[in-house]
Design a protein around this motif. Structure first.
Motif, PDB file in Angstrom:
ATOM      1  N   LEU A   1       0.868  -1.170   0.000  1.00 27.42           N
ATOM      2  CA  LEU A   1       0.000   0.000   0.000  1.00 27.42           C
ATOM      3  C   LEU A   1       0.909   1.225   0.000  1.00 27.42           C
ATOM      4  CD1 LEU A   1      -2.860   1.175   0.167  1.00 27.42           C
ATOM      5  CD2 LEU A   1      -2.679   1.044   2.671  1.00 27.42           C
ATOM      6  N   GLY A   2       0.831   2.007  -1.060  1.00 26.59           N
ATOM      7  CA  GLY A   2       1.755   3.119  -1.271  1.00 26.59           C
ATOM      8  C   GLY A   2       1.680   4.204  -0.215  1.00 26.59           C
ATOM      9  N   PRO A   3       2.701   5.060  -0.169  1.00 24.69           N
ATOM     10  CA  PRO A   3       2.717   6.173   0.777  1.00 24.69           C
ATOM     11  C   PRO A   3       1.475   7.051   0.618  1.00 24.69           C
ATOM     12  CG  PRO A   3       4.844   5.950  -0.313  1.00 24.69           C
ATOM     13  CD  PRO A   3       3.895   5.023  -1.011  1.00 24.69           C
ATOM     14  N   ASN A   4       0.833   7.372   1.745  1.00 31.25           N
ATOM     15  CA  ASN A   4      -0.361   8.214   1.785  1.00 31.25           C
ATOM     16  C   ASN A   4      -1.500   7.685   0.913  1.00 31.25           C
ATOM     17  OD1 ASN A   4       0.594  10.288   3.600  1.00 31.25           O
ATOM     18  ND2 ASN A   4       2.030  10.751   1.963  1.00 31.25           N
ATOM     19  N   LYS A   5      -1.531   6.375   0.679  1.00 29.15           N
ATOM     20  CA  LYS A   5      -2.602   5.743  -0.098  1.00 29.15           C
ATOM     21  C   LYS A   5      -3.548   5.030   0.859  1.00 29.15           C
ATOM     22  CE  LYS A   5      -1.016   6.863  -4.116  1.00 29.15           C
ATOM     23  NZ  LYS A   5      -1.649   7.921  -4.860  1.00 29.15           N
ATOM     24  N   LYS A   6      -4.738   4.697   0.358  1.00 30.54           N
ATOM     25  CA  LYS A   6      -5.718   4.000   1.177  1.00 30.54           C
ATOM     26  C   LYS A   6      -6.342   2.857   0.385  1.00 30.54           C
ATOM     27  CE  LYS A   6      -9.016   7.612   0.029  1.00 30.54           C
ATOM     28  NZ  LYS A   6      -9.768   8.735   0.560  1.00 30.54           N
ATOM     29  N   VAL A   7      -6.886   1.896   1.128  1.00 27.17           N
ATOM     30  CA  VAL A   7      -7.558   0.758   0.532  1.00 27.17           C
ATOM     31  C   VAL A   7      -8.871   0.551   1.299  1.00 27.17           C
ATOM     32  CG1 VAL A   7      -6.374  -0.951   1.988  1.00 27.17           C
ATOM     33  CG2 VAL A   7      -7.304  -1.638  -0.221  1.00 27.17           C
ATOM     34  N   LEU A   8      -9.906   0.147   0.578  1.00 22.55           N
ATOM     35  CA  LEU A   8     -11.205  -0.117   1.181  1.00 22.55           C
ATOM     36  C   LEU A   8     -11.440  -1.620   1.228  1.00 22.55           C
ATOM     37  CD1 LEU A   8     -13.901   1.038   2.273  1.00 22.55           C
ATOM     38  CD2 LEU A   8     -14.748   0.905  -0.078  1.00 22.55           C
ATOM     39  N   LEU A   9     -11.678  -2.143   2.421  1.00 23.43           N
ATOM     40  CA  LEU A   9     -11.977  -3.559   2.627  1.00 23.43           C
ATOM     41  C   LEU A   9     -13.441  -3.660   3.034  1.00 23.43           C
ATOM     42  CD1 LEU A   9      -8.816  -4.357   4.764  1.00 23.43           C
ATOM     43  CD2 LEU A   9      -9.078  -4.578   2.293  1.00 23.43           C
ATOM     44  N   GLN A  10     -14.166  -4.595   2.434  1.00 17.70           N
ATOM     45  CA  GLN A  10     -15.589  -4.726   2.731  1.00 17.70           C
ATOM     46  C   GLN A  10     -15.871  -6.085   3.352  1.00 17.70           C
ATOM     47  OE1 GLN A  10     -16.903  -3.637  -1.283  1.00 17.70           O
ATOM     48  NE2 GLN A  10     -17.718  -1.763  -0.377  1.00 17.70           N
ATOM     49  N   ILE A  11     -16.707  -6.065   4.374  1.00 13.45           N
ATOM     50  CA  ILE A  11     -17.052  -7.263   5.121  1.00 13.45           C
ATOM     51  C   ILE A  11     -18.462  -7.068   5.679  1.00 13.45           C
ATOM     52  CG2 ILE A  11     -16.042  -6.474   7.308  1.00 13.45           C
ATOM     53  CD1 ILE A  11     -14.860  -9.352   7.526  1.00 13.45           C
ATOM     54  N   HIS A  12     -19.042  -8.104   6.255  1.00 14.77           N
ATOM     55  CA  HIS A  12     -20.367  -7.991   6.869  1.00 14.77           C
ATOM     56  C   HIS A  12     -20.311  -8.499   8.304  1.00 14.77           C
ATOM     57  CE1 HIS A  12     -21.635  -7.730   2.653  1.00 14.77           C
ATOM     58  NE2 HIS A  12     -22.701  -7.098   3.141  1.00 14.77           N
ATOM     59  N   ALA A  13     -21.070  -7.838   9.174  1.00 15.31           N
ATOM     60  CA  ALA A  13     -21.280  -8.334  10.534  1.00 15.31           C
ATOM     61  C   ALA A  13     -22.619  -9.049  10.524  1.00 15.31           C
ATOM     62  CB  ALA A  13     -21.294  -7.183  11.535  1.00 15.31           C
ATOM     63  N   ALA A  14     -22.658 -10.277  11.037  1.00 10.85           N
ATOM     64  CA  ALA A  14     -23.893 -11.062  11.075  1.00 10.85           C
ATOM     65  C   ALA A  14     -24.398 -11.135  12.504  1.00 10.85           C
ATOM     66  CB  ALA A  14     -23.627 -12.472  10.545  1.00 10.85           C
ATOM     67  N   PHE A  15     -25.659 -10.746  12.702  1.00 12.88           N
ATOM     68  CA  PHE A  15     -26.295 -10.765  14.015  1.00 12.88           C
ATOM     69  C   PHE A  15     -27.402 -11.812  14.006  1.00 12.88           C
ATOM     70  CE2 PHE A  15     -24.501  -6.585  13.448  1.00 12.88           C
ATOM     71  CZ  PHE A  15     -23.940  -6.307  14.693  1.00 12.88           C
ATOM     72  N   HIS A  16     -27.494 -12.586  15.103  1.00 13.94           N
ATOM     73  CA  HIS A  16     -28.515 -13.618  15.218  1.00 13.94           C
ATOM     74  C   HIS A  16     -29.717 -13.141  16.041  1.00 13.94           C
ATOM     75  CE1 HIS A  16     -26.036 -16.736  13.412  1.00 13.94           C
ATOM     76  NE2 HIS A  16     -25.028 -16.171  14.045  1.00 13.94           N
ATOM     77  N   ALA A  17     -29.524 -12.050  16.771  1.00 13.81           N
ATOM     78  CA  ALA A  17     -30.590 -11.505  17.611  1.00 13.81           C
ATOM     79  C   ALA A  17     -30.303 -10.039  17.877  1.00 13.81           C
ATOM     80  CB  ALA A  17     -30.654 -12.276  18.937  1.00 13.81           C
ATOM     81  N   ASP A  18     -31.305  -9.346  18.384  1.00  6.58           N
ATOM     82  CA  ASP A  18     -31.078  -7.935  18.710  1.00  6.58           C
ATOM     83  C   ASP A  18     -30.224  -7.837  19.973  1.00  6.58           C
ATOM     84  OD1 ASP A  18     -32.994  -8.886  20.453  1.00  6.58           O
ATOM     85  OD2 ASP A  18     -34.139  -7.036  20.474  1.00  6.58           O
ATOM     86  N   GLY A  19     -29.761  -6.657  20.211  1.00  2.19           N
ATOM     87  CA  GLY A  19     -28.955  -6.434  21.414  1.00  2.19           C
ATOM     88  C   GLY A  19     -27.864  -5.458  21.177  1.00  2.19           C
TER      89      GLY A  19
END
Length: 152
Positions: free
Chosen positions: A134-152
């Motif tokens: 990852l180059g100097p002063n560069k950024k990368v976007l990583l995408q993922i999901h959080a899975a919930f089984h119930a509220d809280g």
């Protein structure tokens, strides 16, 4: 800043809960959003400091009926910036497995004390991602999901 708070939020949650089977899920915690840039900073000069800046973006308020729809998958964007202005950085982004948690007091990972599935969330998607040079002063976007089984 993190998620809001206060009486209005609580009243909204109670109104939604009493009027429909939908559960309102409010997110809280620390995250940085809105056009964050990798900027030259004091960290660029300090060679021993971690050069990576991590920002997390996720929906702040969701409605979901767990009784009819089951699991809730919430999109989470993780932006990683290389704050160094002189070198490229390689790293591996890895989420914690469901049976592990981070202890902020000892600053280490440990077995989770809460084994209830309903009280936990799990990461879904590419839970390990390697970023090379990852180059100097560069950024990368990583995408993922959080899975919930119930509220809280």
């Amino acid at each position: 800043g993190g998620g809001g708070g206060g009486d209005d939020d609580q009243k909204t949650k109670e109104a939604v809960a009493s009027s429909s089977p939908l559960t309102t899920v409010a997110a809280s915690g620390f995250f940085m959003i809105r056009n964050q840039k990798c900027l030259h900073s004091l960290y660029s000069k300090n060679k021993s400091a971690c050069p990576l800046k991590v920002m997390v973006r996720h929906p702040e308020l969701l409605q979901h009926d767990f009784t009819t729809k089951g699991r809730l998958f919430v999109p989470v964007d993780i932006q990683v910036c290389n704050r160094r202005d002189d070198i490229s950085v390689s790293f591996v982004f890895e989420t914690l497995p469901p049976n592990q948690e981070f202890d902020s007091v000892s600053r280490s990972f440990r077995e989770s004390r809460n084994h209830s599935m309903a009280a936990r969330y799990f990461w879904h998607g590419k839970t390990t991602q390697r970023v090379k040079q990852l180059g100097p002063n560069k950024k990368v976007l990583l995408q993922i999901h959080a899975a919930f089984h119930a509220d809280g």
